[in-house]
Scaffold this motif. Structure first.
Motif, PDB file in Angstrom:
ATOM      1  N   TRP A   9      -4.912  -4.630   5.536  1.00 41.90           N
ATOM      2  CA  TRP A   9      -3.742  -4.297   6.343  1.00 41.90           C
ATOM      3  C   TRP A   9      -2.956  -5.532   6.754  1.00 41.90           C
ATOM      4  O   TRP A   9      -1.926  -5.415   7.397  1.00 41.90           O
ATOM      5  CB  TRP A   9      -4.173  -3.519   7.595  1.00 41.90           C
ATOM      6  CG  TRP A   9      -4.817  -2.249   7.218  1.00 41.90           C
ATOM      7  CD1 TRP A   9      -6.100  -2.077   6.778  1.00 41.90           C
ATOM      8  CD2 TRP A   9      -4.212  -0.969   7.181  1.00 41.90           C
ATOM      9  NE1 TRP A   9      -6.330  -0.770   6.477  1.00 41.90           N
ATOM     10  CE2 TRP A   9      -5.190  -0.057   6.720  1.00 41.90           C
ATOM     11  CE3 TRP A   9      -2.936  -0.494   7.497  1.00 41.90           C
ATOM     12  CZ2 TRP A   9      -4.929   1.293   6.571  1.00 41.90           C
ATOM     13  CZ3 TRP A   9      -2.686   0.854   7.363  1.00 41.90           C
ATOM     14  CH2 TRP A   9      -3.676   1.734   6.900  1.00 41.90           C
ATOM     15  N   LEU A  13       3.941  -5.370   6.338  1.00 45.76           N
ATOM     16  CA  LEU A  13       3.717  -4.039   6.900  1.00 45.76           C
ATOM     17  C   LEU A  13       4.008  -2.981   5.839  1.00 45.76           C
ATOM     18  O   LEU A  13       4.992  -3.073   5.112  1.00 45.76           O
ATOM     19  CB  LEU A  13       4.637  -3.825   8.108  1.00 45.76           C
ATOM     20  CG  LEU A  13       4.282  -4.642   9.357  1.00 45.76           C
ATOM     21  CD1 LEU A  13       5.417  -4.563  10.375  1.00 45.76           C
ATOM     22  CD2 LEU A  13       2.984  -4.159   9.975  1.00 45.76           C
ATOM     23  N   LYS A  14       3.161  -1.962   5.779  1.00 46.27           N
ATOM     24  CA  LYS A  14       3.297  -0.964   4.728  1.00 46.27           C
ATOM     25  C   LYS A  14       4.289   0.128   5.108  1.00 46.27           C
ATOM     26  O   LYS A  14       4.460   0.449   6.272  1.00 46.27           O
ATOM     27  CB  LYS A  14       1.933  -0.324   4.471  1.00 46.27           C
ATOM     28  CG  LYS A  14       0.943  -1.340   3.934  1.00 46.27           C
ATOM     29  CD  LYS A  14      -0.403  -0.742   3.734  1.00 46.27           C
ATOM     30  CE  LYS A  14      -1.428  -1.809   3.404  1.00 46.27           C
ATOM     31  NZ  LYS A  14      -0.976  -2.773   2.383  1.00 46.27           N
ATOM     32  N   TRP A  16       5.774   4.208   4.764  1.00 45.52           N
ATOM     33  CA  TRP A  16       5.078   5.499   4.937  1.00 45.52           C
ATOM     34  C   TRP A  16       4.585   6.100   3.640  1.00 45.52           C
ATOM     35  O   TRP A  16       3.585   6.801   3.619  1.00 45.52           O
ATOM     36  CB  TRP A  16       5.957   6.481   5.706  1.00 45.52           C
ATOM     37  CG  TRP A  16       7.161   7.015   4.970  1.00 45.52           C
ATOM     38  CD1 TRP A  16       8.445   6.546   5.040  1.00 45.52           C
ATOM     39  CD2 TRP A  16       7.195   8.124   4.061  1.00 45.52           C
ATOM     40  NE1 TRP A  16       9.266   7.286   4.232  1.00 45.52           N
ATOM     41  CE2 TRP A  16       8.534   8.270   3.632  1.00 45.52           C
ATOM     42  CE3 TRP A  16       6.242   9.016   3.582  1.00 45.52           C
ATOM     43  CZ2 TRP A  16       8.940   9.250   2.736  1.00 45.52           C
ATOM     44  CZ3 TRP A  16       6.637  10.004   2.684  1.00 45.52           C
ATOM     45  CH2 TRP A  16       7.965  10.111   2.266  1.00 45.52           C
ATOM     46  N   LEU A  19       1.302   4.628   2.962  1.00 42.01           N
ATOM     47  CA  LEU A  19       0.352   5.131   3.968  1.00 42.01           C
ATOM     48  C   LEU A  19      -0.079   6.563   3.664  1.00 42.01           C
ATOM     49  O   LEU A  19      -1.229   6.939   3.891  1.00 42.01           O
ATOM     50  CB  LEU A  19       0.965   5.071   5.368  1.00 42.01           C
ATOM     51  CG  LEU A  19       1.155   3.677   5.963  1.00 42.01           C
ATOM     52  CD1 LEU A  19       1.676   3.802   7.384  1.00 42.01           C
ATOM     53  CD2 LEU A  19      -0.147   2.890   5.959  1.00 42.01           C
ATOM     54  N   ALA A  20       0.852   7.358   3.158  1.00 44.59           N
ATOM     55  CA  ALA A  20       0.514   8.749   2.831  1.00 44.59           C
ATOM     56  C   ALA A  20      -0.615   8.782   1.810  1.00 44.59           C
ATOM     57  O   ALA A  20      -1.427   9.704   1.803  1.00 44.59           O
ATOM     58  CB  ALA A  20       1.747   9.482   2.307  1.00 44.59           C
ATOM     59  N   SER A  23      -3.792   6.232   3.697  1.00 42.11           N
ATOM     60  CA  SER A  23      -4.173   6.500   5.076  1.00 42.11           C
ATOM     61  C   SER A  23      -3.686   7.882   5.521  1.00 42.11           C
ATOM     62  O   SER A  23      -2.991   8.022   6.516  1.00 42.11           O
ATOM     63  CB  SER A  23      -3.589   5.376   5.952  1.00 42.11           C
ATOM     64  OG  SER A  23      -3.649   5.663   7.309  1.00 42.11           O
ATOM     65  N   PRO A  24      -4.062   8.942   4.778  1.00 44.98           N
ATOM     66  CA  PRO A  24      -3.599  10.282   5.163  1.00 44.98           C
ATOM     67  C   PRO A  24      -4.153  10.653   6.541  1.00 44.98           C
ATOM     68  O   PRO A  24      -5.305  10.328   6.842  1.00 44.98           O
ATOM     69  CB  PRO A  24      -4.188  11.185   4.067  1.00 44.98           C
ATOM     70  CG  PRO A  24      -5.379  10.440   3.554  1.00 44.98           C
ATOM     71  CD  PRO A  24      -5.023   8.980   3.658  1.00 44.98           C
ATOM     72  N   GLY A  25      -3.328  11.287   7.350  1.00 47.07           N
ATOM     73  CA  GLY A  25      -3.795  11.655   8.689  1.00 47.07           C
ATOM     74  C   GLY A  25      -4.049  10.430   9.559  1.00 47.07           C
ATOM     75  O   GLY A  25      -4.788  10.493  10.538  1.00 47.07           O
ATOM     76  N   ALA A  26      -3.444   9.289   9.173  1.00 48.70           N
ATOM     77  CA  ALA A  26      -3.557   8.029   9.939  1.00 48.70           C
ATOM     78  C   ALA A  26      -4.998   7.529  10.036  1.00 48.70           C
ATOM     79  O   ALA A  26      -5.348   6.801  10.954  1.00 48.70           O
ATOM     80  CB  ALA A  26      -2.929   8.162  11.326  1.00 48.70           C
ATOM     81  N   ILE A  27      -5.837   7.899   9.061  1.00 49.96           N
ATOM     82  CA  ILE A  27      -7.193   7.352   9.085  1.00 49.96           C
ATOM     83  C   ILE A  27      -7.143   5.871   8.717  1.00 49.96           C
ATOM     84  O   ILE A  27      -6.195   5.402   8.093  1.00 49.96           O
ATOM     85  CB  ILE A  27      -8.142   8.083   8.098  1.00 49.96           C
ATOM     86  CG1 ILE A  27      -7.642   7.942   6.649  1.00 49.96           C
ATOM     87  CG2 ILE A  27      -8.310   9.555   8.468  1.00 49.96           C
ATOM     88  CD1 ILE A  27      -8.705   8.247   5.611  1.00 49.96           C
ATOM     89  N   VAL A  28      -8.159   5.134   9.137  1.00 52.66           N
ATOM     90  CA  VAL A  28      -8.301   3.744   8.697  1.00 52.66           C
ATOM     91  C   VAL A  28      -9.413   3.744   7.650  1.00 52.66           C
ATOM     92  O   VAL A  28     -10.565   4.008   7.969  1.00 52.66           O
ATOM     93  CB  VAL A  28      -8.652   2.809   9.874  1.00 52.66           C
ATOM     94  CG1 VAL A  28      -8.755   1.371   9.377  1.00 52.66           C
ATOM     95  CG2 VAL A  28      -7.588   2.931  10.956  1.00 52.66           C
ATOM     96  N   PRO A  29      -9.067   3.521   6.388  1.00 61.67           N
ATOM     97  CA  PRO A  29     -10.075   3.687   5.344  1.00 61.67           C
ATOM     98  C   PRO A  29     -11.040   2.513   5.222  1.00 61.67           C
ATOM     99  O   PRO A  29     -12.199   2.718   4.888  1.00 61.67           O
ATOM    100  CB  PRO A  29      -9.237   3.845   4.074  1.00 61.67           C
ATOM    101  CG  PRO A  29      -7.926   3.216   4.378  1.00 61.67           C
ATOM    102  CD  PRO A  29      -7.723   3.277   5.849  1.00 61.67           C
ATOM    103  N   VAL A  31     -13.047   0.434   6.962  1.00 58.59           N
ATOM    104  CA  VAL A  31     -13.759   0.015   8.163  1.00 58.59           C
ATOM    105  C   VAL A  31     -15.035  -0.714   7.747  1.00 58.59           C
ATOM    106  O   VAL A  31     -15.538  -0.491   6.647  1.00 58.59           O
ATOM    107  CB  VAL A  31     -14.111   1.225   9.070  1.00 58.59           C
ATOM    108  CG1 VAL A  31     -12.852   1.859   9.568  1.00 58.59           C
ATOM    109  CG2 VAL A  31     -14.974   2.235   8.366  1.00 58.59           C
TER     110      VAL A  31
END
Ligand code: SF4
Ligand code: SF4
Lengths: 112, 397
Positions: A9, A13-14, A16, A19-20, A23-29, A31
């Motif tokens: 990240w 800056l990415k 949308w 991100l879709a 990072s669907p649903g604003a998850i952080v993949p 981790v």
């Protein structure tokens, strides 16, 4: 401490559309992300450890919210060996936790 | 078209929705009882107790907890359902937004009931209208048969779109009204839906993820924009789900809207839910006995908003009466009229629109309500200007 891996990240800056996908649903993949975040740069004061006074009771380690107290663990012993200033945010909790009669930790202002 | 076997049974709306849930056999149901939706989850809990489904049933202490448990289970990859009404839906409010923003296809049976105060247990649409910006697909049904089928197709639509969906029946009118319903076999329903394929899975320990992180000025807008796009795209998924339903079961369902005698109509009525049945009868009387060129458009899906279908069917009529079973308390009437006006405003050809709020708190909706609406539209057509943008039908002055 794990070597900071390449942080997906970081940098530009990415948008949308990307991100879709990642990072669907604003998850952080990717981790855990906390190792990438050096909380050490929040510090305005730093704890100084006086090795000679330390009894290795590990109260500071128990209380440190950033897991910034470094330990040396062998089969027989666990010893406090210093502070990880990459992550120590300078909250001073360890200084309060260190027994007053021992007084092996002390806060000093950061310079510069 | 492979027509599947059906069996004719007598069911109330609540029984039909509970039966659809049983046939769907969701992994998790978390629910809290509330009139008039209590029976749905009560009957479903009996299916659980009798071992007729494999569902993990989570009895919770409130609707806020019910929707929270649904979110957790859906994030873990489960097919999740629940049911509620009115105040219960209102108590879920903050979690509704979370379910859709996390892209979790939870399916909820809602029985429309007026929001308090004054306290009331009967039908209007104020409860689901209060959830209209929560990012849920919203399907309003006209009769028990459609409610039954809509629950099944809602699961398919939600899982294709990765957005939550709610299906409503009008409180007591449908929820407790009994009809002859053609039901499918359990196996066919399960085969039609197959396995849920989640976007992500909280329990995939080989690929750990964080769900619901803090998202500030640098990323919130992009994530929200991606969710908004998912709603744009959901329309295609909803059409696909309905086409697949039709191919599999051999049963046709209207998708977003259902036009009724609109072809050469000068006047049109828009209405949602069970009142559309009465409205169609009123159209027949007005056309066949009074010679008025009037038609009706029933809106079945309110979210995502079917602006293209509205434009297609309503831009050519001259006078449009939009009937809302909820008032926005904004001095302009109900949400349906506002949004339809927006959908038509920029077209060169468009009707004169007037709003009618009707049937609040379960007030009966007789044919006369529809005659009154069209008489008012004729009065407008004669060159008169209404005092306000909205009139209230069926209320004592
Ligand atoms: S100052 Fe705070 S963060 Fe730093 S080592 Fe002490 S307790 Fe940990
Ligand atoms: S609390 Fe004080 S004495 Fe105990 S380990 Fe930490 S520095 Fe040493």
């Amino acid at each position: 401490m794990p070597a900071p891996k390449e942080f997906k990240w970081a940098g530009k800056l990415k948008g949308w559309k990307e991100l879709a996908e990642i990072s669907p649903g604003a998850i952080v993949p990717d981790v855990p992300t906390s190792p990438e975040y050096l909380t050490g740069d929040w510090r305005s004061e730093r704890p100084i450890w006086n090795e000679g006074r330390c009894t290795h009771c590990l109260l500071c380690w128990l209380y440190c919210p950033e897991d910034a107290i470094l330990l040396e663990i062998t089969e027989k012993t666990v010893k406090m060996i210093g502070i990880d200033y990459d992550y120590c945010k300078g909250c001073g909790i360890c200084v309060r936790a260190c027994p007053p009669k021992v007084h092996a930790l002390e806060m000093v202002p950061e310079e510069g | 078209m492979a027509k599947r076997k059906t069996t004719r049974v007598a069911l109330t709306g609540n029984e039909a929705m509970a039966l659809a849930m049983k046939q769907i056999n969701p992994d998790v149901v978390a629910a809290y009882p509330i009139t008039p939706a209590t029976e749905i989850v009560q009957l479903f809990s009996k299916y659980v107790a009798d071992g007729e489904v494999d569902t993990e049933f989570v009895p919770v202490e409130s609707e806020h907890s019910a929707m929270s448990a649904c979110v957790g289970a859906a994030a873990a990859g489960a097919r999740v359902m629940t049911g509620t009404a009115s105040q219960g839906l209102a108590l879920m409010h903050e979690i509704l937004y979370i379910a859709s923003a996390l892209r979790l296809p939870i399916t909820m049976c809602v029985v429309n009931r007026a929001l308090s105060a004054p306290i009331n247990i009967h039908c209007d649409h104020s409860d689901t209208m209060g959830s209209r910006d929560a990012g849920w697909i919203q399907i309003y049904t006209e009769n028990v048969q459609e409610a039954y089928a809509s629950v099944i197709v809602a699961v398919k639509s939600a899982e294709k779109a990765n957005l939550p969906a709610l299906v409503t029946t009008d409180g007591f009118v449908l929820s407790h009204g009994m009809e002859a319903v053609e039901i499918f076999d359990d196996e066919d329903v399960r085969e039609f839906l197959g396995e849920r394929k989640p976007l992500y899975n909280l329990l995939d320990i080989d690929n750990p993820i964080t769900i619901g992180p803090l998202d500030l000025q640098d990323y919130f807008f992009e994530h929200k924009r991606a969710q908004i796009e998912a709603v744009f795209e959901s329309k295609k998924h909803i059409y696909d789900a309905h086409r697949e339903f039709e191919e599999f079961f051999g049963v046709k369902l209207p998708v977003f809207v259902e036009p009724y005698r609109l072809d050469d109509a000068e006047y049109a009525i828009v209405v949602m839910g069970s009142s559309a049945g009465t409205g169609k009868d009123a159209v027949d009387v007005m056309r066949d006995e009074r010679g008025i060129k009037v038609g009706l458009l029933r809106m079945r899906i309110f979210r995502p908003f079917p602006f293209e279908e509205i434009q297609k069917y309503l831009s050519k009529v001259k006078y449009l009466a939009v009937m809302d079973r909820a008032d926005s308390l904004n001095t302009m009437g109900g949400p349906l009229a506002t949004e339809i006006a927006r959908a038509l405003y920029h077209l060169s050809e468009r009707p004169i629109i007037h709003n009618f709020v009707y049937g609040l708190g379960g007030r009966d909706v007789p044919l006369e309500n529809f005659y009154e609406v069209i008489e008012k539209m004729q009065w407008i057509a004669a060159g008169n200007t209404p005092e306000r943008m909205v009139d209230y039908v069926g209320v004592r002055e």
